[in-house]
Motif scaffolding. Structure first.
Motif, short mmCIF file in Angstrom:
data_model
loop_
_atom_site.label_atom_id
_atom_site.label_comp_id
_atom_site.label_asym_id
_atom_site.label_seq_id
_atom_site.Cartn_x
_atom_site.Cartn_y
_atom_site.Cartn_z
N VAL A 320 0.81 -1.18 -0.14
CA VAL A 320 0.06 0.28 -0.10
C VAL A 320 0.92 1.32 0.07
N MET A 321 0.50 2.07 -0.98
CA MET A 321 1.51 3.35 -1.04
C MET A 321 0.48 4.59 -0.90
N PHE A 322 0.95 5.55 -0.02
CA PHE A 322 0.48 6.85 -0.03
C PHE A 322 1.53 8.09 -0.41
N SER A 323 0.85 8.63 -1.16
CA SER A 323 1.74 9.82 -1.68
C SER A 323 0.87 11.21 -1.30
N PRO A 406 8.66 25.09 -7.30
CA PRO A 406 8.73 23.81 -7.41
C PRO A 406 7.95 23.20 -6.08
N ILE A 407 7.59 21.89 -6.49
CA ILE A 407 6.68 21.24 -5.37
C ILE A 407 7.61 19.82 -5.07
N ALA A 408 7.30 19.39 -3.66
CA ALA A 408 7.74 18.23 -3.25
C ALA A 408 6.57 17.19 -2.77
N ALA A 409 6.99 15.85 -2.64
CA ALA A 409 6.02 15.02 -2.35
C ALA A 409 6.58 13.85 -1.62
N GLY A 410 5.95 13.44 -0.52
CA GLY A 410 6.23 12.51 0.19
C GLY A 410 5.52 10.99 0.15
N ILE A 411 6.59 9.88 0.21
CA ILE A 411 5.94 8.71 -0.21
C ILE A 411 6.00 7.65 1.00
N GLY A 412 4.86 7.12 1.34
CA GLY A 412 5.14 6.06 2.24
C GLY A 412 4.48 4.72 1.75
N ASN A 439 -3.18 2.08 7.56
CA ASN A 439 -2.90 2.79 8.46
C ASN A 439 -1.40 3.35 8.50
N ILE A 440 -0.59 2.22 8.64
CA ILE A 440 1.08 2.20 8.81
C ILE A 440 1.30 2.96 7.51
N ALA A 441 0.90 2.57 6.43
CA ALA A 441 1.40 3.25 5.06
C ALA A 441 1.35 4.75 5.17
N SER A 442 -0.06 5.09 5.69
CA SER A 442 -0.48 6.51 5.76
C SER A 442 0.40 7.14 6.59
N ARG A 443 0.93 6.52 7.77
CA ARG A 443 1.70 7.07 8.90
C ARG A 443 3.09 7.37 8.36
N LEU A 444 3.49 6.29 7.73
CA LEU A 444 4.82 6.45 7.10
C LEU A 444 4.82 7.76 6.00
N GLU A 445 3.81 8.00 5.13
CA GLU A 445 3.96 8.99 4.32
C GLU A 445 3.96 10.55 5.42
N GLY A 446 3.15 10.36 6.43
CA GLY A 446 3.07 11.42 7.48
C GLY A 446 4.62 11.86 7.87
N ARG A 452 11.78 14.78 6.63
CA ARG A 452 12.29 15.58 5.51
C ARG A 452 13.05 14.88 4.49
N THR A 453 12.40 13.77 4.17
CA THR A 453 12.99 12.95 3.09
C THR A 453 11.83 12.30 2.08
N PRO A 454 11.85 11.98 0.86
CA PRO A 454 10.91 11.88 -0.17
C PRO A 454 10.23 10.38 0.20
N ILE A 455 11.16 9.17 0.31
CA ILE A 455 10.50 8.00 0.46
C ILE A 455 10.84 7.25 1.76
N LEU A 456 9.84 6.64 2.56
CA LEU A 456 10.05 5.88 3.65
C LEU A 456 9.18 4.54 3.36
N VAL A 457 9.88 3.42 3.67
CA VAL A 457 9.16 2.13 3.48
C VAL A 457 9.52 1.54 4.94
N SER A 458 8.63 0.45 4.90
CA SER A 458 8.70 -0.36 6.25
C SER A 458 9.55 -1.58 5.89
N GLY A 459 10.03 -2.10 6.97
CA GLY A 459 10.85 -3.42 7.08
C GLY A 459 10.16 -4.66 6.18
N SER A 460 8.98 -4.64 6.27
CA SER A 460 8.29 -5.79 5.49
C SER A 460 8.17 -5.62 3.88
N VAL A 461 8.42 -4.22 3.71
CA VAL A 461 8.43 -4.02 2.13
C VAL A 461 9.95 -4.55 1.74
N LEU A 462 10.82 -4.15 2.42
CA LEU A 462 12.35 -4.01 2.09
C LEU A 462 12.49 -5.51 2.11
#
Length: 571
Positions: A320-323, A406-412, A439-446, A452-462
């Motif tokens: 699940v990805m939130f941006s 310019p714009i920036a976007a965060g991804i969880g 819920n967790i994917a949404s919180r990671l995006e938050g 202040r980084t573009p992409i955060l992922v959980s250990g289960s993804v990696l």
């Protein structure tokens, strides 16, 4: 085909010549001054005329046989059978004297057999020609019922040879057969049936011959006249029947060709209608797919939105990805409503194809953000996230050229079991995804805002992706709001600008050592290390976050137990 009329034309020409020969021979007088033997002239003239007739009729019969074989037509076959029976009957009745024929007078059973077989085949041909059983069922029944009556007369005659009732039987046959058939012919002619005209003319010859025969039996006309009238009528009947059959075949072919053309036109029209209907359905499905992703329905095991019912659900393992766009509220305050929508649609037109390219689909548009699902490898979600960041950089170049900021976007991204289904009520329901994973994917995006980084992922993804393909930094274990257990969080910085990526790679060992001290609770030493990294890389958001957090933890005056897990109560 040209062969059919040509064969029939030869038969008709032969018949006309034969008819003329019959008429001339029948009217041939004896030579002046010569007195033939008492029965010689009569027998010779009758024999010659009957031989000519048999030759003519044999030609027509042969034509019917050839046409039946060539066209495989039952009507020609029936007509040929009737002619063959009549030829046999006439051949056995060839006159050899004034009172004798080839058929012995005592063999009346053989005569009746061939004569009645001729009538039977003849009437079968007539009923088949006009399809009486289909179009005139009452006439069809009446004709065959009276044919049975005629057969009774024949049997009666055979059982009482001296009873002179055969003439009246023939009259009955003529009346019962000819009148209904002539009525049907007239009706067909009125309907515009061209073949019926030729058939009726030929049948009139048959009628004349039968009436003459009947009148002869009733002693109203001389036997000689009746004999030639009968032959002439049958000859005329056979010739025009061939013409009628040829016309019927031609008309049938025209009808079949027109029917085939009409069928082909109908098929073309039907195919066109089906294509138009399918096109409309495709348009509707495309329209529905804009609101309910086709991939969502496929994951639920449904091929079409029509098959979806309230309460349908299925359990799947998905990424699940939130941006979300950073500072969108501030950005939109500087734009009109129309400009805001134009901006969002322009941005999403760039993001959507990237998600689909990596085998994902956007489940929901959340204002300035999106929620996307990836049912295959979590690596697809990681690839999509990196590609989205690169696409945003390209988008920013066009914005800067246009004088916009310019714009920036965060991804969880998080991976796990999710429930896909429909919720709502009978008149209105929607598809949704329910799970702690969401819920967790949404919180990671938050958290991308805090780190202040573009992409955060959980250990289960990696853990399920090919981690060596990405530039990864561990940010430790965290507990997000709404989660009961800590999760390992990692930064993916492949999508950073080249100079930022190279700087993070250079300081990766120092960052890892500083983070070990941070997890161990040595906040002073870890804070100094993070300060050094941030001074060298002022764009390194996680280094800045951990530096500030080390200061915060060092300044705490309360007693607390540190387990190396960061806890966040904000979304």
């Amino acid at each position: 085909m040209k062969t059919t009329p040509r064969l029939v034309a030869y038969g008709v020409l032969y018949s006309l010549v034969s008819v003329l020969a019959i008429v001339l021979l029948s009217s041939l007088p004896a030579a002046p001054g010569v007195q033939p033997p008492p029965d010689y002239g009569y027998s010779l003239v009758r024999l010659i005329s009957q031989l000519v007739f048999i030759g003519f009729y044999a030609g027509l019969a042969l034509t019917s046989i050839l046409m039946a074989l060539y066209l495989r037509d039952n009507l020609f076959a029936l007509n040929a059978m009737a002619m063959l029976f009549f030829l046999t009957f006439q051949s056995l009745n060839l006159p050899i004297s004034q009172h004798a024929t080839l058929l012995l007078a005592s063999n009346t059973y053989t005569q009746a057999l061939f004569e009645e077989s001729f009538f039977f085949c003849h009437m079968a041909f007539v009923t088949a020609f006009y399809r009486l059983y289909k179009h005139y069922p009452i006439t069809f029944t009446a004709i065959w019922l009276l044919q049975f009556v005629d057969l009774v007369w024949v049997l009666e005659k055979l059982s009482h040879p001296n009873m002179d009732s055969r003439g009246y039987g023939v009259i009955a046959v003529v009346v019962t057969w000819c009148c209904p058939v002539l009525f049907v012919s007239i009706h067909k002619i009125i309907q515009g049936d061209k073949a019926a005209r030729l058939f009726m003319l030929g049948y009139l010859g048959f009628v004349v011959g039968q009436f003459s025969n009947a009148l002869s039996f009733a002693h109203l006309v001389p036997a000689t006249f009746a004999h030639y009238a009968f032959l002439w009528g049958i000859a005329f009947d056979g010739a025009l029947f061939q013409c009628a059959l040829a016309e019927r075949v031609r008309l049938d072919r025209v009808e079949r060709r027109e029917a085939q053309q009409a069928h082909a036109a109908a098929q073309t029209s039907l195919l066109r209608l089906q294509e138009e209907t399918l096109e409309v359905l495709r348009e509707h499905n495309t329209a529905f797919a804009r609101f309910v992703p086709t991939e969502f329905l496929q994951e639920m095991g449904r091929s079409d939105i029509v098959n979806v019912e309230l309460g349908d659900h299925v359990l799947r393992e998905m990424s699940v990805m939130f941006s979300d766009i950073r500072s969108f509220t501030e950005l939109s305050n500087r734009m009109t409503t129309g400009e805001t929508f134009d901006f969002l649609n322009t941005y999403l037109r760039r993001i959507g194809p990237v998600v689909r390219l990596h085998e994902g689909f956007i489940d929901k548009y959340l204002g300035d953000g999106v929620m996307a699902l990836f049912s295959r490898s979590p690596g697809n979600a990681l690839d999509a996230a990196v590609a989205m960041q690169r696409e945003i950089r390209v988008f920013n170049e066009s914005r800067v050229q246009a004088g916009a900021a310019p714009i920036a976007a965060g991804i969880g991204i998080h991976f796990g079991s999710v429930m896909l289904g429909t919720i709502g009520e009978n008149e209105r329901f929607d598809t949704t995804v329910i799970s702690e994973v969401v819920n967790i994917a949404s919180r990671l995006e938050g958290l991308t805002k805090l780190f202040r980084t573009p992409i955060l992922v959980s250990g289960s993804v990696l853990a399920l992706a090919e981690a060596h393909r990405y530039q990864v930094r561990s940010l430790g274990a965290v507990v997000v709001q709404g989660a009961a257990r800590p999760i390992d969080v990692f930064e993916i910085y492949d999508g950073d600008r080249q100079e930022e990526l190279e700087a993070k790679l250079r300081h990766a060992p120092a960052f890892e050592e500083a983070h070990k001290r941070y997890r161990a609770g040595d906040f002073a030493a870890a804070g100094a290390d993070f300060e050094t990294i941030y001074a060298a890389c002022p764009f390194d958001g996680p280094a800045r976050f951990f530096r500030d957090d080390c200061v915060r933890m060092s300044n705490r005056t309360d007693t607390f137990e540190w387990d190396g897990v960061s806890r966040f109560d904000e979304k």
